[in-house]
Motif scaffolding. Structure first.
Motif, PDB file in Angstrom:
ATOM      1  N   GLN A   1      17.069   3.627   4.809  1.00  0.00           N
ATOM      2  CA  GLN A   1      17.602   4.955   5.091  1.00  0.00           C
ATOM      3  C   GLN A   1      18.037   5.083   6.542  1.00  0.00           C
ATOM      4  N   TYR A   2      17.292   4.393   7.425  1.00  0.00           N
ATOM      5  CA  TYR A   2      17.620   4.486   8.859  1.00  0.00           C
ATOM      6  C   TYR A   2      17.836   3.071   9.389  1.00  0.00           C
ATOM      7  N   PRO A   3      19.019   2.610   9.186  1.00  0.00           N
ATOM      8  CA  PRO A   3      19.301   1.213   9.580  1.00  0.00           C
ATOM      9  C   PRO A   3      19.166   0.948  11.093  1.00  0.00           C
ATOM     10  N   SER A   4      19.228   2.010  11.857  1.00  0.00           N
ATOM     11  CA  SER A   4      19.214   1.828  13.331  1.00  0.00           C
ATOM     12  C   SER A   4      17.831   1.529  13.872  1.00  0.00           C
ATOM     13  N   LEU A   5      16.829   1.620  12.998  1.00  0.00           N
ATOM     14  CA  LEU A   5      15.456   1.396  13.465  1.00  0.00           C
ATOM     15  C   LEU A   5      15.250  -0.082  13.773  1.00  0.00           C
ATOM     16  N   THR A   6      14.624  -0.291  14.927  1.00  0.00           N
ATOM     17  CA  THR A   6      14.332  -1.664  15.361  1.00  0.00           C
ATOM     18  C   THR A   6      12.986  -2.065  14.814  1.00  0.00           C
ATOM     19  N   PRO A   7      12.650  -3.338  14.852  1.00  0.00           N
ATOM     20  CA  PRO A   7      11.324  -3.768  14.419  1.00  0.00           C
ATOM     21  C   PRO A   7      10.230  -3.038  15.159  1.00  0.00           C
ATOM     22  N   LYS A   8      10.451  -2.803  16.419  1.00  0.00           N
ATOM     23  CA  LYS A   8       9.437  -2.104  17.192  1.00  0.00           C
ATOM     24  C   LYS A   8       9.295  -0.669  16.677  1.00  0.00           C
ATOM     25  N   ASP A   9      10.492  -0.069  16.349  1.00  0.00           N
ATOM     26  CA  ASP A   9      10.445   1.284  15.761  1.00  0.00           C
ATOM     27  C   ASP A   9       9.684   1.291  14.430  1.00  0.00           C
ATOM     28  N   LEU A  10       9.927   0.255  13.656  1.00  0.00           N
ATOM     29  CA  LEU A  10       9.263   0.175  12.350  1.00  0.00           C
ATOM     30  C   LEU A  10       7.756   0.044  12.520  1.00  0.00           C
ATOM     31  N   LYS A  11       7.340  -0.759  13.508  1.00  0.00           N
ATOM     32  CA  LYS A  11       5.904  -0.875  13.764  1.00  0.00           C
ATOM     33  C   LYS A  11       5.311   0.461  14.102  1.00  0.00           C
ATOM     34  N   LEU A  12       6.046   1.200  14.965  1.00  0.00           N
ATOM     35  CA  LEU A  12       5.552   2.512  15.354  1.00  0.00           C
ATOM     36  C   LEU A  12       5.452   3.414  14.111  1.00  0.00           C
ATOM     37  N   CYS A  13       6.508   3.353  13.265  1.00  0.00           N
ATOM     38  CA  CYS A  13       6.494   4.159  12.017  1.00  0.00           C
ATOM     39  C   CYS A  13       5.288   3.792  11.176  1.00  0.00           C
TER      40      CYS A  13
ATOM     41  N   LYS B   1      16.125   9.060  16.414  1.00  0.00           N
ATOM     42  CA  LYS B   1      16.794   8.164  15.458  1.00  0.00           C
ATOM     43  C   LYS B   1      16.727   8.706  14.020  1.00  0.00           C
ATOM     44  N   ILE B   2      15.637   9.328  13.712  1.00  0.00           N
ATOM     45  CA  ILE B   2      15.547   9.829  12.315  1.00  0.00           C
ATOM     46  C   ILE B   2      15.968  11.289  12.220  1.00  0.00           C
ATOM     47  N   ASP B   3      16.389  11.824  13.356  1.00  0.00           N
ATOM     48  CA  ASP B   3      16.934  13.179  13.405  1.00  0.00           C
ATOM     49  C   ASP B   3      15.915  14.182  12.901  1.00  0.00           C
ATOM     50  N   LEU B   4      14.752  14.091  13.547  1.00  0.00           N
ATOM     51  CA  LEU B   4      13.662  14.973  13.138  1.00  0.00           C
ATOM     52  C   LEU B   4      13.582  16.116  14.112  1.00  0.00           C
ATOM     53  N   ASP B   5      13.489  17.322  13.554  1.00  0.00           N
ATOM     54  CA  ASP B   5      13.417  18.522  14.388  1.00  0.00           C
ATOM     55  C   ASP B   5      12.118  18.492  15.165  1.00  0.00           C
ATOM     56  N   SER B   6      12.193  19.092  16.331  1.00  0.00           N
ATOM     57  CA  SER B   6      11.036  19.043  17.230  1.00  0.00           C
ATOM     58  C   SER B   6       9.871  19.857  16.717  1.00  0.00           C
TER      59      SER B   6
ATOM     60  N   LEU C   1       0.810  -1.210   0.000  1.00  0.00           N
ATOM     61  CA  LEU C   1       0.000   0.000   0.000  1.00  0.00           C
ATOM     62  C   LEU C   1       0.842   1.257   0.000  1.00  0.00           C
ATOM     63  N   HIS C   2       1.965   1.208   0.541  1.00  0.00           N
ATOM     64  CA  HIS C   2       2.735   2.443   0.745  1.00  0.00           C
ATOM     65  C   HIS C   2       4.115   2.407   0.133  1.00  0.00           C
ATOM     66  N   GLY C   3       4.205   1.688  -0.989  1.00  0.00           N
ATOM     67  CA  GLY C   3       5.439   1.760  -1.749  1.00  0.00           C
ATOM     68  C   GLY C   3       6.668   1.377  -0.975  1.00  0.00           C
ATOM     69  N   ASP C   4       6.658   0.193  -0.360  1.00  0.00           N
ATOM     70  CA  ASP C   4       7.840  -0.281   0.387  1.00  0.00           C
ATOM     71  C   ASP C   4       8.286   0.747   1.423  1.00  0.00           C
ATOM     72  N   PHE C   5       7.298   1.269   2.116  1.00  0.00           N
ATOM     73  CA  PHE C   5       7.565   2.304   3.105  1.00  0.00           C
ATOM     74  C   PHE C   5       8.539   1.821   4.182  1.00  0.00           C
ATOM     75  N   LEU C   6       8.281   0.703   4.678  1.00  0.00           N
ATOM     76  CA  LEU C   6       9.107   0.201   5.783  1.00  0.00           C
ATOM     77  C   LEU C   6      10.488  -0.176   5.269  1.00  0.00           C
ATOM     78  N   LYS C   7      10.541  -0.718   4.023  1.00  0.00           N
ATOM     79  CA  LYS C   7      11.849  -1.092   3.473  1.00  0.00           C
ATOM     80  C   LYS C   7      12.692   0.154   3.248  1.00  0.00           C
ATOM     81  N   ARG C   8      12.075   1.181   2.788  1.00  0.00           N
ATOM     82  CA  ARG C   8      12.836   2.398   2.528  1.00  0.00           C
ATOM     83  C   ARG C   8      13.327   3.015   3.833  1.00  0.00           C
ATOM     84  N   LEU C   9      12.444   2.949   4.848  1.00  0.00           N
ATOM     85  CA  LEU C   9      12.875   3.482   6.152  1.00  0.00           C
ATOM     86  C   LEU C   9      14.061   2.687   6.709  1.00  0.00           C
ATOM     87  N   LYS C  10      13.922   1.419   6.584  1.00  0.00           N
ATOM     88  CA  LYS C  10      14.991   0.558   7.116  1.00  0.00           C
ATOM     89  C   LYS C  10      16.290   0.800   6.386  1.00  0.00           C
TER      90      LYS C  10
END
Length: 984
Positions: A923-935, A968-973, A912-921
């Motif tokens: 780009q941000y290899p430090s993301l854990t499975p739990k982080d990916l679920k949250l994403c 982890k994704i270095d997102l400004d507040s 549905l979202h164009g390999d959203f989780l794969k792209r995140l992983k």
């Protein structure tokens, strides 16, 4: 006037009674006067020979206005085609039978002389000019000067008066010089006063006024038999005759030189010729000669010099000054005058007689009685001796008005050897040149002798008929027939003694006199009795039979049937629809006739049982007669007199003279008529060897000039008005036209192609000319020409090339369009697929959301059940039950921990979202499975509570996880974490 003077003198002589001496003196004076009068009269009344002609030839005169050229005509010629040429003041005058044209010479001087070479080229001379006419490419005669070929010292000369063609040489005579042109060079012989050169036999004869007459041989003068006999004279011709020479001179008359002796040819005409000055001489057929004078017109004489005819201005010549003469191929005479041209049909059997001279009254009746010819006109009756006194130069002066006969004459009849004149004022007995009244009342038409009636003479009058007895001095009137007062111009008696009268407007009257003329019965016969109608009926007696001529056809009256029946013999000869106006029988049984279409005679040869009838027609007479009052009088086989609108026509057979019956079509002009008139051919074609009329070269016409007119004639001058023509244009219509007098033909809008125009003429005798042929081609229009087709070919090739290129381009365009269409179709398909996928994704998304929500709901439910079991465990007192409850709680905890649908969730989520989780992983290899679920949950825009339920953590735990994730994704507040993942 001379006769009157003579008579007056004689009367004076008789009335005098002087002394003998005075009488002798008077007699001597009178004798002298008589001699003078007779001498002068002799040269106006020279005795005619046995072949003298009563009347003058038919003359066709042409004035300057007719031929639109110069006044004088100095010399005449005719080519092989029959075309006539005249050396005219204005140049070369040409006549083809219908048209006249003049071709001038460059120096515009008077064109004096001409000769036609065997090849048709016309050599001519003028003042200080010698040259020749030759056709150009358009058929026009063009003059080419030869003056530059003359030796320079001889290039100035006077008028060229004579031109002679001998073998291959041409001789030109000017004053004091003779030019010989041969092999394109000139030899010039100078002589003091050369006045004449001519062709005598096969030699050139030259006359020098001061030195005599010589023959020119090999450039040298040698003696001639004429020698010095005519020194001091202007010679006008030299004609061999009977071993000697006839030599006319301008002012001394004509001499005959024989055996070295000179004598006047005919002394009786010498004075007349001296007074009137000879200008020309021509040798005519039948050993006759035409002598042209300057003041006295034309004399036609025989070989003895006896005058046969004298023709001058009173006879119809435009002038008495005869400059030139020429006998054409028909043996008729052309005359060049100082005022025009005349054409004399001297070879014709017909001459014209005007008994009342210049009055030229209409001729109504003729008769010969006791050697005197009487001719009646509307001006009176005129008489002359027929033979023994036919001796005056001008025949008009021979006729005398018979006294008492002025006004309209109708008929002359010989009754009881007396000549009776029927007149508008009555009737008279004619005795030589006087008349004696017979009847002075109403008009008379005729007198007829009767054979089968009790009284010998019947007279036709304006008011019926009268009967006369013969008398010693004159017929005596018996009676005017009572009960019949119709005009009786045609009256005859039949074998039974019946009198027949033809009335032109009422029918035929029969007057039966079997019981006497006083009791005669009148019967009117007409259409009801077998005639075609009651109109235009005539009757004539042939032999002993009356021939009735109706409105058409001929008839006899059958007394048994009491009706008119057709006369098959005459109807076969003349035709059943022909109107016969006059029939007259000759002494030998031949019949002269006049119909509404023809004039002629039937020459009847009696072959015993059979008769051979030869019909001879004279069309030239047809239009000369008096309509409704035609008359003819065959005195004998050699003298027939026919009444005409002007005078009489005299038929006198001549000794047969062979003529050249050949005549030719002359194409006067061929012209383009559209868009403007442009002549392209003028009748003469130079083949390279001779001048001819027939064209064997192709004419070529542009398509824009595809309209042509043809104007033609034929060289038969004697009966031009009776020529018939027919034509044909092969390629347009392949049939000959009907014979007609049409002499022009025009064609318009001719299609492209080759055409052959043919035209032919025939004369009144049925003699036909050779067919004239003109071949021409109408070019196709420019858009159908060869070059146009070449251009069309090139254009076609270019068109094929362009079309091919266009088709290739079109193919490419179509291919591109096809590709575009395919692409568009594919895009549409892709779009549809995308839409379908979107729908499917949406469906999956909804399913995922639903699944997630169900999972959340499940977890909530399990959590509630676990809580309830935990409460139940605390509250229960049954020790046995607690372990079971713990067991259930433990299972529920395991169920919460186990995420059986996560992998399935990940699969659907990425779809549905164009390999959203794969792209995140990635780009941000430090993301854990739990982080990916949250994403993923944030991408699904789930709220914190829903995420907490799904992750089985508290809300605070979710918030802590969000905080760690932002790090982890270095997102400004300042940025919204959910929006970041929604747009990722």
């Amino acid at each position: 006037m001379q006769n009157k003077h003579l008579n007056t003198t004689l009367l004076l002589l008789k009335s005098q009674n002087y002394h003998n001496f005075i009488l002798h003196i008077h007699i001597w004076i009178i004798k002298k006067h008589l001699l003078i009068l007779l001498f002068s009269f002799l040269f106006k009344t020279v005795v005619f020979g046995q072949e003298s002609y009563l009347g003058t030839p038919f003359i066709q005169s042409y004035s300057k206005d007719d031929y639109a050229s110069g006044l004088h005509n100095w010399e005449i010629g005719q080519d092989k085609r029959g075309i006539m040429y005249f050396a005219n003041d204005a140049g070369l005058l040409v006549h083809d039978g219908r048209f006249w044209n003049t071709y001038s010479i460059p120096n515009r001087t008077t064109f004096r002389s001409l000769v036609i070479a065997p090849n048709g080229i016309i050599y001519g001379g003028a003042q200080n000019e010698i040259g020749y006419f030759k056709p150009n490419d358009n058929g026009l005669w063009i003059f080419h000067s030869l003056k530059e070929k003359i030796p320079e010292q001889h290039r100035e000369f006077e008028d060229v008066w004579d031109i002679i063609f001998l073998n291959d040489a041409i001789f030109f005579r000017s004053s004091g010089k003779v030019f010989k042109y041969e092999n394109d060079t000139f030899d010039v012989t100078e002589q003091l006063d050369v006045q004449f050169i001519g062709k005598v036999g096969n030699e050139i004869c030259v006359h020098d006024v001061q030195e005599g007459t010589y023959f020119l041989r090999n450039g040298e003068y040698v003696d001639s038999p004429i020698g010095q006999h005519l020194i001091g004279n202007e010679v006008e011709g030299v004609i061999p005759m009977d071993g000697g020479y006839i030599v006319p001179t301008k002012e001394k008359g004509i001499f005959y030189i024989y055996n070295g002796e000179k004598r006047p040819w005919n002394p009786t005409i010498q004075t007349y010729l001296k007074e009137n000055k000879i200008e020309s001489i021509a040798q005519l057929p039948n050993e006759q000669y035409g002598i042209g004078t300057i003041y006295g017109g034309l004399l036609i004489v025989n070989k003895e010099g006896e005058v046969l005819q004298h023709i001058d201005k009173e006879d119809g010549l435009p002038s008495n000054s005869i400059l030139s003469q020429y006998i054409d191929k028909d043996n008729n005479l052309w005359i060049g005058l100082d005022k025009g041209i005349a054409y004399l049909q001297v070879n014709s059997e017909f001459t014209r007689i005007f008994p009342d001279g210049s009055l030229e009254g209409a001729g109504y009746t003729a008769k010969v009685h006791k050697g005197i010819l009487y001719l009646g006109t509307n001006n009176g009756l005129y008489a002359t001796p027929l033979e023994k006194n036919t001796n005056q130069f001008n025949y008009s002066t021979r006729f005398r008005l018979v006294s008492g006969t002025k006004n309209q004459t109708w008929g002359l009849d010989i009754v009881n050897d007396q000549l009776i004149l029927s007149h508008s004022d009555g009737a008279s007995i004619i005795e030589e040149y006087t008349s004696r009244p017979l009847v002075n009342s109403y008009g008379y038409w005729l007198f007829n002798e009767l054979e089968h009636t009790e009284h010998p003479i019947v007279a036709g009058t304006y008011e019926g008929i009268s009967f006369y007895n013969k008398g010693n001095n004159a017929p005596s009137l018996i009676m005017d027939f009572k009960g019949f007062n119709e005009s009786s111009r045609f009256v005859e008696e039949d074998r039974d003694g019946n009198i027949w009268v033809a009335h032109p407007y009422k029918g035929i009257y029969r007057i039966s006199t079997s019981k006497g003329i006083s009791t005669g019965v009148v019967t009117l016969l007409g259409q009801a009795d077998g005639l075609p109608s009651n109109l235009h009926n005539h009757l004539f007696k042939i032999g002993d039979e009356i021939i009735f001529c109706g409105e058409y056809g001929t008839y006899n009256y059958d007394p048994q049937q009491r009706k008119f029946i057709p006369n098959t013999s005459f109807n076969e000869i003349f035709g059943e629809q022909t109107k016969i106006r006059r029939l007259s029988e000759t002494e030998n049984g031949n019949i002269w006739f006049i119909t509404d279409k023809e004039v002629g005679f039937l020459n009847i040869d009696d072959l015993g049982v059979d008769k051979k009838i030869n019909k001879v027609v004279y069309p030239e007479l047809q239009d000369l007669l008096i309509g409704g009052f035609e008359s003819m009088y065959p005195y004998n086989e050699k003298n027939v007199f026919i009444g005409a609108e002007k005078g009489f026509i005299h038929f006198q057979p001549k000794k047969s003279v062979a003529t050249d019956s050949f005549f030719e079509i002359i194409m006067h002009e061929i012209a383009i008529t559209q868009p403007t008139r442009i002549p392209i051919f003028h009748g003469n074609y130079w083949k390279g060897e001779w001048v001819q009329s027939v064209i064997d070269a192709n004419g070529y016409l542009p398509y824009s000039n595809n309209a042509l007119s043809f104007h033609y004639s034929a060289t038969s001058f004697e009966h031009q008005e009776y020529l018939k023509f027919r034509y044909q244009l092969q390629g347009y219509h392949d049939e000959w036209s009907d014979w007609s007098s049409q002499r022009d033909k025009e064609y318009t809008n001719l299609s492209p192609g080759q055409y052959v125009f043919m035209v032919q003429a025939k004369d009144y005798q049925g003699i036909e000319t050779p067919v004239y042929v003109y071949v021409f081609t109408v070019a196709p229009p420019w858009y159908l020409s060869t070059w146009a087709f070449i251009l069309y070919g090139l254009l076609l090739l270019a068109l094929v090339y362009l079309l091919t290129k266009f088709l290739n381009k079109r193919y490419q365009d179509l291919e591109e369009d096809h590709e575009k269409i395919l692409q568009q179709t594919q895009e549409e398909i892709n779009k549809l697929k995308s839409e379908k996928m979107e729908l499917e994704l949406e469906h999956k998304k909804r399913a995922l959301v639903s699944s997630t929500l169900l999972l959340v709901k499940k977890n909530e439910t399990l959590a509630e059940i676990k809580d309830e079991l935990s409460h139940l465990k605390k509250e229960t007192i049954n020790s046995k039950l607690k372990p079971k409850i713990n067991k259930l709680i433990h299972k529920l905890q395991q169920n919460e921990i186990l995420d059986e649908g996560w992998e399935q969730f990940m699969l659907h989520f990425n779809e549905l979202h164009g390999d959203f989780l794969k792209r995140l992983k990635k780009q941000y290899p430090s993301l854990t499975p739990k982080d990916l679920k949250l994403c993923g949950y944030l991408r699904m825009n789930l709220n914190t509570k829903e995420i907490a339920s799904l992750m089985n953590v508290s809300v605070r735990g979710v918030e802590a996880s969000r905080y760690r994730l932002r790090k982890k994704i270095d997102l400004d507040s300042s940025e919204n974490l959910t929006e970041f993942f929604m747009n990722y």
